[in-house]
Design a protein around this motif. Sequence first.
Motif, mmCIF file in Angstrom:
data_model
loop_
_atom_site.group_PDB
_atom_site.id
_atom_site.type_symbol
_atom_site.label_atom_id
_atom_site.label_comp_id
_atom_site.label_asym_id
_atom_site.label_seq_id
_atom_site.Cartn_x
_atom_site.Cartn_y
_atom_site.Cartn_z
ATOM 1 N N ALA A 195 0.844 -1.198 0.000
ATOM 2 C CA ALA A 195 0.000 0.000 0.000
ATOM 3 C C ALA A 195 0.876 1.244 0.000
ATOM 4 C CB ALA A 195 -0.933 -0.012 1.201
ATOM 5 N N ASN A 196 0.284 2.401 0.176
ATOM 6 C CA ASN A 196 1.033 3.656 0.280
ATOM 7 C C ASN A 196 0.326 4.566 1.279
ATOM 8 O OD1 ASN A 196 -0.887 5.509 -1.188
ATOM 9 N ND2 ASN A 196 -0.514 3.989 -2.791
ATOM 10 N N ARG A 197 0.887 5.745 1.507
ATOM 11 C CA ARG A 197 0.436 6.612 2.599
ATOM 12 C C ARG A 197 -0.728 7.533 2.243
ATOM 13 N NH1 ARG A 197 3.807 6.098 6.777
ATOM 14 N NH2 ARG A 197 5.974 5.483 6.381
ATOM 15 N N SER A 198 -1.348 7.357 1.075
ATOM 16 C CA SER A 198 -2.472 8.236 0.733
ATOM 17 C C SER A 198 -3.613 8.089 1.740
ATOM 18 C CB SER A 198 -2.985 7.886 -0.669
ATOM 19 O OG SER A 198 -4.193 8.569 -0.918
ATOM 20 N N SER A 199 -4.135 9.232 2.208
ATOM 21 C CA SER A 199 -5.258 9.209 3.161
ATOM 22 C C SER A 199 -6.602 9.279 2.450
ATOM 23 C CB SER A 199 -5.156 10.399 4.113
ATOM 24 O OG SER A 199 -5.373 11.613 3.397
ATOM 25 N N GLY A 200 -6.601 9.730 1.186
ATOM 26 C CA GLY A 200 -7.855 9.939 0.457
ATOM 27 C C GLY A 200 -8.479 11.310 0.689
ATOM 28 N N ARG A 201 -7.908 12.093 1.607
ATOM 29 C CA ARG A 201 -8.587 13.334 2.005
ATOM 30 C C ARG A 201 -8.669 14.358 0.884
ATOM 31 N NH1 ARG A 201 -5.461 15.133 6.832
ATOM 32 N NH2 ARG A 201 -6.869 16.903 6.787
ATOM 33 N N GLN A 202 -7.607 14.491 0.064
ATOM 34 C CA GLN A 202 -7.677 15.476 -1.021
ATOM 35 C C GLN A 202 -8.742 15.066 -2.046
ATOM 36 O OE1 GLN A 202 -5.657 18.776 -1.740
ATOM 37 N NE2 GLN A 202 -7.809 18.566 -2.286
ATOM 38 N N GLY A 203 -8.775 13.812 -2.405
ATOM 39 C CA GLY A 203 -9.775 13.355 -3.375
ATOM 40 C C GLY A 203 -11.201 13.486 -2.855
ATOM 41 N N PHE A 204 -11.412 13.140 -1.572
ATOM 42 C CA PHE A 204 -12.754 13.266 -0.989
ATOM 43 C C PHE A 204 -13.169 14.732 -0.923
ATOM 44 C CE2 PHE A 204 -14.507 9.243 0.953
ATOM 45 C CZ PHE A 204 -13.689 8.390 0.244
ATOM 46 N N ALA A 205 -12.224 15.617 -0.612
ATOM 47 C CA ALA A 205 -12.542 17.055 -0.563
ATOM 48 C C ALA A 205 -12.925 17.559 -1.956
ATOM 49 C CB ALA A 205 -11.348 17.837 -0.010
ATOM 50 N N ILE A 206 -12.267 17.033 -2.982
ATOM 51 C CA ILE A 206 -12.598 17.440 -4.353
ATOM 52 C C ILE A 206 -13.981 16.930 -4.743
ATOM 53 C CG2 ILE A 206 -11.957 17.061 -6.787
ATOM 54 C CD1 ILE A 206 -8.984 17.210 -5.744
ATOM 55 N N ALA A 207 -14.274 15.688 -4.401
ATOM 56 C CA ALA A 207 -15.616 15.146 -4.683
ATOM 57 C C ALA A 207 -16.682 15.996 -3.987
ATOM 58 C CB ALA A 207 -15.693 13.688 -4.221
ATOM 59 N N ASP A 208 -16.429 16.369 -2.749
ATOM 60 C CA ASP A 208 -17.356 17.193 -1.974
ATOM 61 C C ASP A 208 -17.555 18.551 -2.644
ATOM 62 O OD1 ASP A 208 -18.976 17.960 0.179
ATOM 63 O OD2 ASP A 208 -17.282 18.755 1.301
ATOM 64 N N ALA A 209 -16.455 19.198 -3.029
ATOM 65 C CA ALA A 209 -16.542 20.536 -3.638
ATOM 66 C C ALA A 209 -17.288 20.486 -4.973
ATOM 67 C CB ALA A 209 -15.133 21.101 -3.837
ATOM 68 N N LEU A 210 -17.077 19.428 -5.747
ATOM 69 C CA LEU A 210 -17.772 19.288 -7.035
ATOM 70 C C LEU A 210 -19.272 19.078 -6.825
ATOM 71 C CD1 LEU A 210 -15.129 16.992 -8.736
ATOM 72 C CD2 LEU A 210 -15.741 19.297 -9.524
ATOM 73 N N ALA A 211 -19.619 18.250 -5.831
ATOM 74 C CA ALA A 211 -21.040 18.000 -5.532
ATOM 75 C C ALA A 211 -21.722 19.281 -5.068
ATOM 76 C CB ALA A 211 -21.172 16.903 -4.477
#
Length: 217
Positions: A33-49
């Motif tokens: 695995a790697n250290r990605s938390s997913g937070r940047q992608g989730f924040a982008i999904a939220d902002a787009l919605a």
Amino acid sequence: ALGDATPQRLAGKHVLVTAGPTHEPIDPVRYLANRSSGRQGFAIADALARLGAKVTLVSGPVSLPTPPGVERTDVETAQEMANAVAAALPADAAIMVAAVADWRVDAAGQKLKKANAPTSLALTENPDILAMLGKSPRRPALLVGFAAETEKVIEHATAKRAAKGADWIVANDVSGDVMGGDANSIHLVSADGVESWERLDKREVARRLADRIADAL
Ligand code: CTP
Ligand code: CA
């Protein structure tokens, strides 16, 4: 309600977002695995919605709540992520934020035992989901990749933009301790050149990017 005043600049648009790491099994109980938390992608999904887009979020293993109004598909491996992305098309834009594992392992069917451990793991390269979209007949009109770099950030991002057929690469300087942190240092690399943003909270990066996406669509 206050929310009613938000301009729905992305109403009627379908945006696909990938986020998080992928896990590549080694055996039934272990993975790469790697250290990605997913937070940047989730924040982008939220902002787009919030701008009214129909958002499909394809997420690797993370511990984050689904943003309101976002349709989420959970995957584990890069191959599963590639399949979920293909199944989510067509899309007006795709924002590939996931830190996809570059390699997988031919996983053992049973738990490996210490007593007869392999001395090495054979790595097989995973499909490049962004590059696949870049040359697909179903390519979204706007294709955005991310690039986490520790050195020569703009040089590497510019090369990735060309190699993968992306419109924009959001280059993230991770020479500090950014992965899993609160803020990102972003350079937006596009056909127009390079735009460097001040160090920003991940939610502010997401809002700015969502605004840019709305401008572009
Ligand atoms: N990406 C992808 N599928 C992969 C690898 C990467 O879709 N198998 C996407 C990422 O989601 C990101 C972009 O490609 O949007 C750049 O990822 P990055 O890891 O920086 O690029 P790589 O080509 O894998 O190069 P390297 O890791 O060697 O720097
Ligand atoms: Ca990579």
